[in-house]
Design a protein around this motif. Structure first.
Motif, short mmCIF file in Angstrom:
data_model
loop_
_atom_site.label_atom_id
_atom_site.label_comp_id
_atom_site.label_asym_id
_atom_site.label_seq_id
_atom_site.Cartn_x
_atom_site.Cartn_y
_atom_site.Cartn_z
N ARG A 120 0.84 -1.20 0.00
CA ARG A 120 0.00 0.00 0.00
C ARG A 120 0.87 1.23 0.00
O ARG A 120 2.06 1.16 0.24
CB ARG A 120 -0.81 0.05 1.30
CG ARG A 120 -1.55 -1.18 1.59
CD ARG A 120 -2.19 -1.00 2.91
NE ARG A 120 -3.60 -0.82 2.73
CZ ARG A 120 -4.44 -0.75 3.74
NH1 ARG A 120 -3.99 -0.78 4.98
NH2 ARG A 120 -5.72 -0.65 3.52
N PRO A 121 0.22 2.39 -0.20
CA PRO A 121 1.00 3.63 -0.15
C PRO A 121 1.67 3.78 1.21
O PRO A 121 1.18 3.26 2.22
CB PRO A 121 -0.04 4.72 -0.37
CG PRO A 121 -1.20 4.05 -0.98
CD PRO A 121 -1.19 2.64 -0.50
N GLU A 146 -2.77 -0.11 -5.82
CA GLU A 146 -2.14 0.63 -4.73
C GLU A 146 -0.62 0.59 -4.85
O GLU A 146 0.07 1.57 -4.60
CB GLU A 146 -2.56 0.03 -3.38
CG GLU A 146 -3.96 0.39 -2.97
CD GLU A 146 -4.40 -0.35 -1.71
OE1 GLU A 146 -5.06 0.28 -0.87
OE2 GLU A 146 -4.07 -1.56 -1.56
N ARG A 150 1.93 3.90 -5.13
CA ARG A 150 2.84 4.32 -4.07
C ARG A 150 4.26 4.49 -4.64
O ARG A 150 5.18 4.90 -3.94
CB ARG A 150 2.84 3.31 -2.92
CG ARG A 150 3.28 1.89 -3.25
CD ARG A 150 4.71 1.61 -2.91
NE ARG A 150 5.16 0.37 -3.54
CZ ARG A 150 6.43 0.08 -3.75
NH1 ARG A 150 7.37 0.92 -3.41
NH2 ARG A 150 6.77 -1.04 -4.32
N ARG A 191 3.95 14.07 -2.21
CA ARG A 191 4.83 12.93 -2.52
C ARG A 191 6.31 13.26 -2.32
O ARG A 191 7.09 12.40 -1.92
CB ARG A 191 4.58 12.44 -3.95
CG ARG A 191 3.19 11.87 -4.23
CD ARG A 191 2.72 10.75 -3.32
NE ARG A 191 3.60 9.62 -3.11
CZ ARG A 191 3.85 8.67 -4.00
NH1 ARG A 191 3.32 8.68 -5.18
NH2 ARG A 191 4.67 7.68 -3.69
#
Ligand code: ATP
Ligand code: MG
Length: 426
Positions: A120-121, A146, A150, A191
């Motif tokens: 996941r992120p 996901e 990420r 990010r």
């Protein structure tokens, strides 16, 4: 009745968001993938798992370049992967990966393969190295979509699916690849803040692939650059190593200057003098062989970056006192060491390079002894590069020309023509 065949889709969480490019419409051939990576992909697939090639390998294959490594992602958990491959080891504490080794003549081959479970992120609250509890660790796992999101840049988030040889694109990476654009995935500010090292990665990919950086990504990376100061020196050193292993340091520094990021990750003594060091760094990167000796390359790159500041304080000449040189190097090494936490052996080596450099400049009588020193050739490289500016009695080129053959036969020369370098510098 005819049944229209639809392109296979990834199983999924959000299939509508994925673009699936069938084999006939992209150039990736299994022949271009390392045979051991293909074996791993098939083994996972044959046991009912999803098995994708991911990251830089897919990007490079689509660009027709040779990938540096082949990273694999799957929905099998590390334990399930471990059970499938005898030659494997689980590594990592927080997010666990599996490394697969292959053997040749009883020895592990240098190439190892990394298999990760879709994750996941990034979630900062889970970023705790002490998480050992398995259920908690499992929360880090995610879906293919996901996992794609990420990742850092769109061109790095493509998958190649061994089940049907299709390429799967959740992030419009193919379009960016076509347009030769580096674009960060998701909200650029968030990010880059999440992991400021991405600032340097953006520059490195842009230089290496000769891509442009998309506007919002470029704006955000300049803004995020001050956070590079918070990155632990060991990780910064790894990053730097990646640059010179690919002979990309000069290019990345030039890009860093353009985007105003350098002063956030390098000492001012270096960033203030890049216009003088960069031309020399380009020469050094083309003259020194890559990867086979990255320690030598690191010493060389860092010495070249320090050289302008050294020359400003002490132009080489007959009267130079070595103890002053040593003091000056130590002074320059201090901030550099804070940035990269250099091992002692590298700090000594850089000191040694400059000592030899100034002894060459003095026209020392005992030069024959220096020839045996490990760092002699690095010092000679620097010397040759700046020799035109040296006083004639110090340059003493006829001395070197008479020894050209011997120099080039020296094991430390590794096939490089140092004699030619000196003559060229004349
Ligand atoms: P290279 O050719 O340098 O190996 P690469 O794209 O394979 O390029 P790696 O550093 O090997 O880069 O990382 C593999 C993949 O992991 C990347 O393609 C990217 O998808 C992801 N990745 C690596 N570092 C980050 C990061 N800091 N943030 C998000 N994703 C990352
Ligand atoms: Mg890689």
């Amino acid at each position: 009745m005819t049944i229209k065949s639809t392109p296979p889709r990834p199983p999924a969480d959000d299939p509508a968001a994925a673009r699936v490019i069938p084999r006939a419409q992209h150039p990736i051939s299994r022949k271009k993938i390392a045979p051991n990576a293909v074996k791993i992909l098939y083994r996972l697939k044959n046991h009912g798992f999803l098995a994708y090639l991911a990251g830089g390998a897919v990007r490079d294959l689509l660009l027709g370049r040779d990938p540096a490594d082949f990273d694999i992602v799957t929905d099998a958990t590390p334990r399930q992967i471990k059970r499938l491959f005898r030659n494997s080891r689980i590594i990592g504490r927080r997010f666990r990966l599996v490394h697969i080794y292959f053997y040749q003549n009883g020895r592990p081959t240098p190439q190892l393969y990394e298999i990760a479970t879709f994750r996941r992120p990034f979630a900062p609250e889970q970023d705790d190295p002490e998480i050992r509890d398995q259920t908690q660790a499992n929360n880090l796992f995610g879906t293919p979509a996901e996992d794609a999101r990420r990742r850092d840049f769109t061109i790095n988030a493509l998958f190649y699916n061994i089940a049907d040889f299709s390429v799967i694109d959740y992030v419009n990476g193919l379009e960016d690849l076509d347009n030769r654009v580096i674009r960060i995935i998701g909200d650029p500010d968030r990010r880059f803040a999440e992991d400021p090292v991405r600032v340097l990665r953006a520059l490195e990919f842009a230089c290496r692939l000769d891509f442009t950086i998309e506007e919002q990504t470029a704006r955000a990376l300049t803004q995020a650059a001050p956070a590079l100061k918070e990155i632990p020196p060991a990780r910064m050193r790894e990053e730097l190593k990646g640059f010179y292993a690919k002979k990309n340091t000069a290019a990345v520094l030039a890009a860093g200057r353009k985007f105003a990021v350098n002063r956030h990750w390098l000492p001012d003594t270096i960033t203030d003098r890049l216009d003088r060091s960069l031309p020399l760094l380009r020469q050094a990167e083309s003259f020194f062989p890559t990867a086979d000796n990255d320690r030598e390359l690191e010493r060389m790159v860092l010495s070249v970056l320090l050289l302008p500041a050294m020359l400003e304080s002490y132009p080489p000449g007959a009267e130079i006192r070595l103890n002053l040189i040593q003091e000056k190097i130590d002074e320059l090494l201090k901030p550099l060491n804070q940035c990269f936490n250099l091992p002692r052996v590298q700090r000594y080596a850089i000191r040694d390079i400059f000592t030899i450099f100034y002894r060459l400049g003095r026209g020392d009588k005992r030069i024959k002894l220096l020839l045996k020193r490990e760092n002699f050739f690095s010092a000679l490289f620097l010397y040759a590069a700046v020799a035109p500016g040296l006083p004639p009695q110090a340059a003493n080129l006829s001395f070197w020309e008479r020894r050209r053959e011997r120099l080039n036969r020296h094991p430390g020369a590794q096939g490089r023509d140092y004699g030619a370098l000196l003559t060229a510098a004349k």
